[in-house]
Each structure stands twice: as structure tokens, then as C-alpha cells.
Design a protein around this motif. Structure first.
Motif, PDB file in Angstrom:
ATOM      1  N   VAL A 156      12.157  21.029  36.965  1.00 26.27           N
ATOM      2  CA  VAL A 156      13.095  21.337  38.037  1.00 26.27           C
ATOM      3  C   VAL A 156      12.847  20.354  39.189  1.00 26.27           C
ATOM      4  CG1 VAL A 156      13.964  23.101  39.603  1.00 26.27           C
ATOM      5  CG2 VAL A 156      13.088  23.776  37.358  1.00 26.27           C
ATOM      6  N   LEU A 157      13.880  19.595  39.529  1.00 21.47           N
ATOM      7  CA  LEU A 157      13.815  18.624  40.615  1.00 21.47           C
ATOM      8  C   LEU A 157      14.354  19.257  41.887  1.00 21.47           C
ATOM      9  CD1 LEU A 157      15.316  15.591  38.664  1.00 21.47           C
ATOM     10  CD2 LEU A 157      12.921  16.266  38.832  1.00 21.47           C
ATOM     11  N   TYR A 158      13.946  18.733  43.029  1.00 23.41           N
ATOM     12  CA  TYR A 158      14.436  19.230  44.309  1.00 23.41           C
ATOM     13  C   TYR A 158      15.522  18.298  44.839  1.00 23.41           C
ATOM     14  CZ  TYR A 158      14.770  20.706  49.107  1.00 23.41           C
ATOM     15  OH  TYR A 158      15.261  21.164  50.301  1.00 23.41           O
ATOM     16  N   THR A 160      14.482  14.259  47.664  1.00 20.20           N
ATOM     17  CA  THR A 160      15.481  14.430  46.619  1.00 20.20           C
ATOM     18  C   THR A 160      15.020  13.700  45.361  1.00 20.20           C
ATOM     19  OG1 THR A 160      17.295  14.699  48.189  1.00 20.20           O
ATOM     20  CG2 THR A 160      17.880  13.955  45.969  1.00 20.20           C
ATOM     21  N   GLY A 161      14.989  14.427  44.252  1.00 17.76           N
ATOM     22  CA  GLY A 161      14.556  13.877  42.978  1.00 17.76           C
ATOM     23  C   GLY A 161      13.092  14.123  42.668  1.00 17.76           C
ATOM     24  N   LYS A 162      12.353  14.710  43.609  1.00  9.18           N
ATOM     25  CA  LYS A 162      10.939  15.012  43.411  1.00  9.18           C
ATOM     26  C   LYS A 162      10.792  16.124  42.376  1.00  9.18           C
ATOM     27  CE  LYS A 162       7.283  17.361  45.958  1.00  9.18           C
ATOM     28  NZ  LYS A 162       7.498  18.702  45.500  1.00  9.18           N
ATOM     29  N   LEU A 163       9.914  15.903  41.389  1.00  7.01           N
ATOM     30  CA  LEU A 163       9.610  16.969  40.443  1.00  7.01           C
ATOM     31  C   LEU A 163       8.925  18.070  41.229  1.00  7.01           C
ATOM     32  CD1 LEU A 163       9.618  18.049  37.585  1.00  7.01           C
ATOM     33  CD2 LEU A 163       7.448  16.874  37.214  1.00  7.01           C
ATOM     34  N   ALA A 216      16.764  20.799  35.632  1.00 13.11           N
ATOM     35  CA  ALA A 216      17.503  21.524  36.662  1.00 13.11           C
ATOM     36  C   ALA A 216      17.256  20.831  37.993  1.00 13.11           C
ATOM     37  CB  ALA A 216      17.060  22.971  36.733  1.00 13.11           C
ATOM     38  N   VAL A 217      18.175  21.022  38.926  1.00 14.82           N
ATOM     39  CA  VAL A 217      18.017  20.546  40.291  1.00 14.82           C
ATOM     40  C   VAL A 217      18.290  21.733  41.199  1.00 14.82           C
ATOM     41  CG1 VAL A 217      18.811  18.934  42.063  1.00 14.82           C
ATOM     42  CG2 VAL A 217      18.827  18.236  39.663  1.00 14.82           C
TER      43      VAL A 217
END
Length: 114
Positions: free
Chosen positions: A66-68, A4-7, A110-111
Motif C-alpha cells: 500500500v503506497l501513500y 506520494t508513492g512511499k511504500l 493499493a494507494v
């Protein structure tokens, strides 16, 4: 590894109907390959996955990091609690769901989640 939060992805504009010329440039200069998703979007996977879009009605005119997230709703709450401003609430797109927000400096990100 933190997920979570990884580019995870980078969307970039190819305005003015320039999708074919952008693809030709990156193919010639860096040997990139592309997967087309309709006439206005083409994805690449070259270290950092991403894509170019021509749909100015739906997409940003600037690059969009966009982050995951493993849990989209929890991440949205965390973004709001930290002072982010939601500019596109959670919506579905081919491949999953996502939301867009701006950080305190005005950068749009974005996420997404599956």
C-alpha cells in the motif's frame, strides 16, 4: 522527504480463520504487538506498518503493498497515464480512502490517502 508513492503499509492474508495463530506466531517469533479492528483484521507497527486480514471477500489472497498519496485523485490519474489498470476505484475505509491497481506485470497494489 517524498511522501506520494512511499511504500507505507503492507496487508497480508491470514486465510482459513488463522488470524489468532498468525498473531501468536509473530508475537512469539519477533515480539510483535497487534491492534485488532474487528474480528477479521489486526494491524501491526513494526518498522513498516501493516496488518493481517481474514476477510476473503474484500481482500487480496496475496500480500498487498500500500503506497501513500498526498492527492489520491492526481495519483490515480498518474497510475492510469503510466499504464496501470484500476481494479478497485476510490473507496472509503476506516482511516481514509484508497484505490487498487495492477502494474504492467500484474502485481496488485493499493494507494491510500487521509
Amino acid at each position: 522527504m517524498k511522501r506520494t508513492g512511499k511504500l507505507d503499509y503492507l496487508e497480508m492474508p491470514a486465510s482459513g480463520g488463522a488470524l489468532d495463530s498468525v498473531k501468536a506466531f509473530y508475537s512469539a517469533a519477533f515480539s510483535w504487538s497487534f491492534t485488532d479492528y474487528g474480528p477479521s483484521y489486526s494491524a501491526f507497527s513494526e518498522g513498516l506498518d501493516g496488518g493481517f486480514h481474514t476477510d476473503s471477500g474484500e481482500a487480496s489472497s496475496k500480500p498487498l503493498p500500500v503506497l501513500y498519496s498526498e492527492n489520491l485523485e492526481e495519483t490515480l490519474e498518474a497510475v492510469v497515464s503510466a499504464g496501470g489498470r484500476i481494479v478497485r476505484p476510490i473507496f472509503s475505509f476506516p482511516g481514509g480512502r484508497r484505490f487498487h491497481f495492477t502494474d504492467p506485470a500484474g502485481n496488485e497494489l493499493a494507494v491510500w490517502s487521509e
